[in-house]
Scaffold this motif. Structure first.
Motif, PDB file in Angstrom:
ATOM      1  N   THR A  57       0.843  -1.203   0.000  1.00  0.00           N
ATOM      2  CA  THR A  57       0.000   0.000   0.000  1.00  0.00           C
ATOM      3  C   THR A  57       0.874   1.248   0.000  1.00  0.00           C
ATOM      4  O   THR A  57       1.820   1.359   0.790  1.00  0.00           O
ATOM      5  N   TYR A  58       0.565   2.182  -0.893  1.00  0.00           N
ATOM      6  CA  TYR A  58       1.312   3.431  -1.018  1.00  0.00           C
ATOM      7  C   TYR A  58       0.440   4.591  -0.575  1.00  0.00           C
ATOM      8  O   TYR A  58      -0.776   4.576  -0.783  1.00  0.00           O
ATOM      9  N   THR A  59       1.079   5.614   0.010  1.00  0.00           N
ATOM     10  CA  THR A  59       0.350   6.804   0.461  1.00  0.00           C
ATOM     11  C   THR A  59       0.888   8.004  -0.300  1.00  0.00           C
ATOM     12  O   THR A  59       2.106   8.159  -0.435  1.00  0.00           O
ATOM     13  N   SER A  60      -0.012   8.840  -0.804  1.00  0.00           N
ATOM     14  CA  SER A  60       0.462  10.018  -1.542  1.00  0.00           C
ATOM     15  C   SER A  60       0.699  11.180  -0.575  1.00  0.00           C
ATOM     16  O   SER A  60       0.123  11.229   0.514  1.00  0.00           O
ATOM     17  N   SER A  61       1.558  12.090  -0.965  1.00  0.00           N
ATOM     18  CA  SER A  61       1.849  13.272  -0.141  1.00  0.00           C
ATOM     19  C   SER A  61       1.616  14.507  -0.992  1.00  0.00           C
ATOM     20  O   SER A  61       1.923  14.510  -2.185  1.00  0.00           O
ATOM     21  N   ILE A  62       1.108  15.545  -0.357  1.00  0.00           N
ATOM     22  CA  ILE A  62       1.018  16.819  -1.065  1.00  0.00           C
ATOM     23  C   ILE A  62       2.162  17.657  -0.532  1.00  0.00           C
ATOM     24  O   ILE A  62       2.075  18.250   0.548  1.00  0.00           O
ATOM     25  N   LYS A  63       3.269  17.638  -1.254  1.00  0.00           N
ATOM     26  CA  LYS A  63       4.466  18.340  -0.765  1.00  0.00           C
ATOM     27  C   LYS A  63       5.175  19.059  -1.897  1.00  0.00           C
ATOM     28  O   LYS A  63       4.960  18.751  -3.075  1.00  0.00           O
ATOM     29  N   ALA A  64       6.017  19.987  -1.489  1.00  0.00           N
ATOM     30  CA  ALA A  64       6.863  20.683  -2.454  1.00  0.00           C
ATOM     31  C   ALA A  64       8.037  19.766  -2.811  1.00  0.00           C
ATOM     32  O   ALA A  64       8.229  18.720  -2.192  1.00  0.00           O
ATOM     33  N   ILE A  65       8.799  20.166  -3.818  1.00  0.00           N
ATOM     34  CA  ILE A  65      10.003  19.408  -4.163  1.00  0.00           C
ATOM     35  C   ILE A  65      11.205  20.357  -4.128  1.00  0.00           C
ATOM     36  O   ILE A  65      11.124  21.460  -4.673  1.00  0.00           O
ATOM     37  N   GLY A  66      12.269  19.921  -3.471  1.00  0.00           N
ATOM     38  CA  GLY A  66      13.490  20.748  -3.412  1.00  0.00           C
ATOM     39  C   GLY A  66      13.491  21.664  -2.205  1.00  0.00           C
ATOM     40  O   GLY A  66      14.081  21.366  -1.181  1.00  0.00           O
ATOM     41  N   GLU A  67      12.773  22.780  -2.316  1.00  0.00           N
ATOM     42  CA  GLU A  67      12.756  23.797  -1.250  1.00  0.00           C
ATOM     43  C   GLU A  67      11.430  23.749  -0.493  1.00  0.00           C
ATOM     44  O   GLU A  67      10.398  23.444  -1.090  1.00  0.00           O
ATOM     45  N   PRO A  68      11.419  24.092   0.797  1.00  0.00           N
ATOM     46  CA  PRO A  68      10.128  24.241   1.479  1.00  0.00           C
ATOM     47  C   PRO A  68       9.354  25.427   0.896  1.00  0.00           C
ATOM     48  O   PRO A  68       9.970  26.337   0.320  1.00  0.00           O
ATOM     49  N   VAL A  69       8.048  25.408   1.001  1.00  0.00           N
ATOM     50  CA  VAL A  69       7.228  26.540   0.535  1.00  0.00           C
ATOM     51  C   VAL A  69       6.520  27.129   1.754  1.00  0.00           C
ATOM     52  O   VAL A  69       5.927  26.394   2.544  1.00  0.00           O
ATOM     53  N   VAL A  70       6.596  28.450   1.887  1.00  0.00           N
ATOM     54  CA  VAL A  70       5.926  29.131   2.997  1.00  0.00           C
ATOM     55  C   VAL A  70       4.866  30.047   2.401  1.00  0.00           C
ATOM     56  O   VAL A  70       5.127  30.752   1.427  1.00  0.00           O
ATOM     57  N   GLY A  71       3.667  30.004   2.966  1.00  0.00           N
ATOM     58  CA  GLY A  71       2.630  30.881   2.424  1.00  0.00           C
ATOM     59  C   GLY A  71       1.383  30.846   3.267  1.00  0.00           C
ATOM     60  O   GLY A  71       1.303  30.111   4.262  1.00  0.00           O
TER      61      GLY A  71
ATOM     62  N   THR B  11       3.995  26.198   6.451  1.00  0.00           N
ATOM     63  CA  THR B  11       5.224  25.794   5.757  1.00  0.00           C
ATOM     64  C   THR B  11       5.031  24.382   5.224  1.00  0.00           C
ATOM     65  O   THR B  11       4.617  23.497   5.968  1.00  0.00           O
ATOM     66  N   LEU B  12       5.294  24.234   3.941  1.00  0.00           N
ATOM     67  CA  LEU B  12       5.173  22.918   3.317  1.00  0.00           C
ATOM     68  C   LEU B  12       6.581  22.395   3.090  1.00  0.00           C
ATOM     69  O   LEU B  12       7.375  23.002   2.368  1.00  0.00           O
ATOM     70  N   GLU B  13       6.869  21.278   3.740  1.00  0.00           N
ATOM     71  CA  GLU B  13       8.227  20.730   3.640  1.00  0.00           C
ATOM     72  C   GLU B  13       8.427  20.040   2.290  1.00  0.00           C
ATOM     73  O   GLU B  13       7.475  19.540   1.702  1.00  0.00           O
ATOM     74  N   PRO B  14       9.665  19.993   1.821  1.00  0.00           N
ATOM     75  CA  PRO B  14       9.912  19.259   0.581  1.00  0.00           C
ATOM     76  C   PRO B  14       9.776  17.751   0.809  1.00  0.00           C
ATOM     77  O   PRO B  14      10.050  17.260   1.895  1.00  0.00           O
ATOM     78  N   ALA B  15       9.341  17.077  -0.250  1.00  0.00           N
ATOM     79  CA  ALA B  15       9.138  15.636  -0.158  1.00  0.00           C
ATOM     80  C   ALA B  15      10.468  14.911  -0.283  1.00  0.00           C
ATOM     81  O   ALA B  15      11.400  15.410  -0.918  1.00  0.00           O
ATOM     82  N   THR B  16      10.538  13.720   0.294  1.00  0.00           N
ATOM     83  CA  THR B  16      11.695  12.841   0.067  1.00  0.00           C
ATOM     84  C   THR B  16      11.490  12.162  -1.296  1.00  0.00           C
ATOM     85  O   THR B  16      10.378  12.159  -1.834  1.00  0.00           O
ATOM     86  N   GLU B  17      12.550  11.551  -1.819  1.00  0.00           N
ATOM     87  CA  GLU B  17      12.433  10.817  -3.092  1.00  0.00           C
ATOM     88  C   GLU B  17      11.352   9.744  -2.993  1.00  0.00           C
ATOM     89  O   GLU B  17      10.575   9.527  -3.920  1.00  0.00           O
ATOM     90  N   GLN B  18      11.326   9.075  -1.822  1.00  0.00           N
ATOM     91  CA  GLN B  18      10.340   8.013  -1.610  1.00  0.00           C
ATOM     92  C   GLN B  18       8.912   8.569  -1.686  1.00  0.00           C
ATOM     93  O   GLN B  18       8.027   7.969  -2.304  1.00  0.00           O
ATOM     94  N   GLU B  19       8.711   9.737  -1.058  1.00  0.00           N
ATOM     95  CA  GLU B  19       7.362  10.333  -1.068  1.00  0.00           C
ATOM     96  C   GLU B  19       6.947  10.729  -2.488  1.00  0.00           C
ATOM     97  O   GLU B  19       5.778  10.607  -2.861  1.00  0.00           O
ATOM     98  N   ILE B  20       7.919  11.197  -3.265  1.00  0.00           N
ATOM     99  CA  ILE B  20       7.606  11.552  -4.660  1.00  0.00           C
ATOM    100  C   ILE B  20       7.170  10.294  -5.417  1.00  0.00           C
ATOM    101  O   ILE B  20       6.131  10.256  -6.072  1.00  0.00           O
ATOM    102  N   GLU B  21       7.977   9.235  -5.258  1.00  0.00           N
ATOM    103  CA  GLU B  21       7.669   7.965  -5.953  1.00  0.00           C
ATOM    104  C   GLU B  21       6.307   7.426  -5.530  1.00  0.00           C
ATOM    105  O   GLU B  21       5.518   6.957  -6.356  1.00  0.00           O
ATOM    106  N   ASP B  22       6.035   7.491  -4.233  1.00  0.00           N
ATOM    107  CA  ASP B  22       4.767   6.943  -3.717  1.00  0.00           C
ATOM    108  C   ASP B  22       3.571   7.750  -4.227  1.00  0.00           C
ATOM    109  O   ASP B  22       2.507   7.197  -4.509  1.00  0.00           O
ATOM    110  N   THR B  23       3.737   9.056  -4.335  1.00  0.00           N
ATOM    111  CA  THR B  23       2.628   9.895  -4.821  1.00  0.00           C
ATOM    112  C   THR B  23       2.337   9.576  -6.290  1.00  0.00           C
ATOM    113  O   THR B  23       1.170   9.512  -6.708  1.00  0.00           O
TER     114      THR B  23
END
Ligand code: NAD
Length: 398
Positions: free
Chosen positions: A154-168, A182-194
């Motif tokens: 089972t994979y879980t998706s993440s709603i995250k930025a890539i590279g840099e955190p996003v603040v808004g 603040t939205l933290e950047p995703a790990t490679e694993q989180e990107i793949e899982d999403t």
């Protein structure tokens, strides 16, 4: 008697008014009927049919083009007065009842679309009870999790930025609060899982299974709803994890086009506009973009709800004579949202927002909140309060 009270947890609705949802489905049917009929598909499979874009598609094609429909969705029914289930459960029931009255087939499969069993059951139904073939397959799933049918993982998706955190800025509708996130950047694993959850793999698996079973017509079309957005939301959407998943859908469209070439079929990415849905309300910062955008688009007369947008897409663009494609062959009904003046005005408006004014007439906060409430059957136009018991709700069939 069941009491219906709107309750939120942050930007998630945790209660539902089933009768309000029925009224909203009827309102959407009225919208489609007010536009008259159009020549469209006749046998449609909609994966993710119970709410927002998928439901709007189903209503437009059934009541505009007279299509028989199969809807696949994952919803929960009522258990007790305190646990009435999900809005989509009642949408399926309301749709089926209304379609049945017009002599249209409306079959609902309320089960996991990602599983091989569901695909097989739908195929068996098409073969045995739906005339043998479908001429349109709509893929409108939005999910946080997916179990791979091959591996059982089972994979879980993440709603995250890539590279840099996003603040808004973001909005909490439960507290009517405007705050900085603040939205933290995703790990490679989180990107793949999403990508695994929200990318195009399952879309391709559906089309492979349907093709192999020979239940697709010559010239079949399959659509998949994407979102690209603008520089105002690229940091957290287009250039984030969800953007990667949508790029994967673009790639899978090419693979599906090859798969369907011998039956002259086509896979079409439809880049849809930003709308208020269960899925979009929990994307960080996105509600702030929406309350700015909707204000500008309402004033220009271009703001659309899912039913308006989907009906325009199928009636005027896909089965009509006003399609707009980009260089990659994607259909671009989002051109109203991305209009340069609309974007410039939205940017300027969002730049003015703060805790004091975000929910005033300066923005479309009230409209966004109403559209969000409508999703769970509250604040629905034309709704008339009626008494209903839990047993009556439990007896309703999808
Ligand atoms: P939604 O949450 O309103 O609907 C999702 C649908 O998927 C529901 O019918 C739900 O029951 C179904 N579903 C989820 N998991 C399932 C499972 N495991 N098995 C069967 N059904 C399942 O979402 P939405 O906002 O209408 O999104 C639909 C698509 O449109 C998504 O691909 C989304 O990215 C895209 N889109 C949305 C927007 C927006 O602003 N909301 C803009 C452009 C594109």
């Amino acid at each position: 008697m069941v009491e219906f009270e709107q309750k939120l947890r942050g930007n998630i609705a945790v209660s539902v008014n089933p009768l309000g949802r029925k009224q909203q489905v009827l309102n959407h049917i009225d919208h489609v009927k007010s536009k008259g009929t159009f020549e469209g598909p006749k046998k449609v499979l909609i994966i993710g049919a119970s709410s927002s874009y998928g439901l709007a598609t189903r209503i437009s094609l059934a009541f505009g083009a007279g299509a028989d429909t199969i809807g696949v969705s994952y919803e929960k029914g009522p258990k007790s007065e305190r646990n009435l289930g999900t809005a989509g459960w009642y949408n399926n029931i309301a749709f089926k009842e209304a379609a049945g009255k017009e002599g249209l087939i409306a079959k609902n499969f309320v089960q996991d679309a990602f599983s091989t069993e569901t695909k097989q059951e739908v195929i068996d139904y098409i073969k045995n009870e739906f005339g043998g073939k479908v001429d349109l397959v709509v893929y409108s799933l939005a999910s946080g999790r997916r179990t791979d049918p091959e591996t059982g993982e089972t994979y879980t998706s993440s709603i995250k930025a890539i590279g840099e955190p996003v603040v808004g800025p973001n909005i909490n509708m439960q507290k009517e609060d405007y705050y900085t996130e603040t939205l933290e950047p995703a790990t490679e694993q989180e990107i793949e899982d999403t990508i695994k959850v929200m990318g195009g793999e399952d879309w391709e698996l559906w089309l492979k299974a349907l093709k192999e079973a020979d239940v697709l017509t010559e010239g079949v079309l399959t659509t998949n709803y994407s979102y690209l957005g603008s520089e105002l939301n690229h940091p957290y959407y287009g250039h984030g994890t969800l953007g990667r998943a949508k790029a994967d859908c673009d790639e899978k469209a090419d693979t599906i086009n090859e798969l369907l070439a011998d039956i002259n079929g086509k896979a079409q990415i439809v880049v849809a506009t930003a709308v208020t849905t269960k899925a979009s309300s929990v994307i960080p910062f996105f509600p702030v973009y929406c309350i700015g955008l909707y204000k500008v688009m309402s004033e220009k007369g271009t703001h659309e709800t899912p039913i308006m947008h989907m009906d325009r897409i199928y009636r005027d663009m896909i089965y009509g004579d006003k399609p707009e494609y980009d260089e990659e062959g994607r259909l671009r009904p989002d051109s109203w949202e991305l209009d340069s003046d609309t974007q410039a005005q939205t940017k300027a408006l969002i730049g003015e927002l703060n805790e004091e004014n975000f929910n005033t007439d300066l923005t479309a906060y009230a409209l966004f909140y109403k559209e969000f409430s409508n999703l769970s059957g509250f604040m629905v136009d034309g709704f008339v309060e009626k008494e209903v018991t839990i047993d009556e709700l439990k007896a309703m069939e999808y």
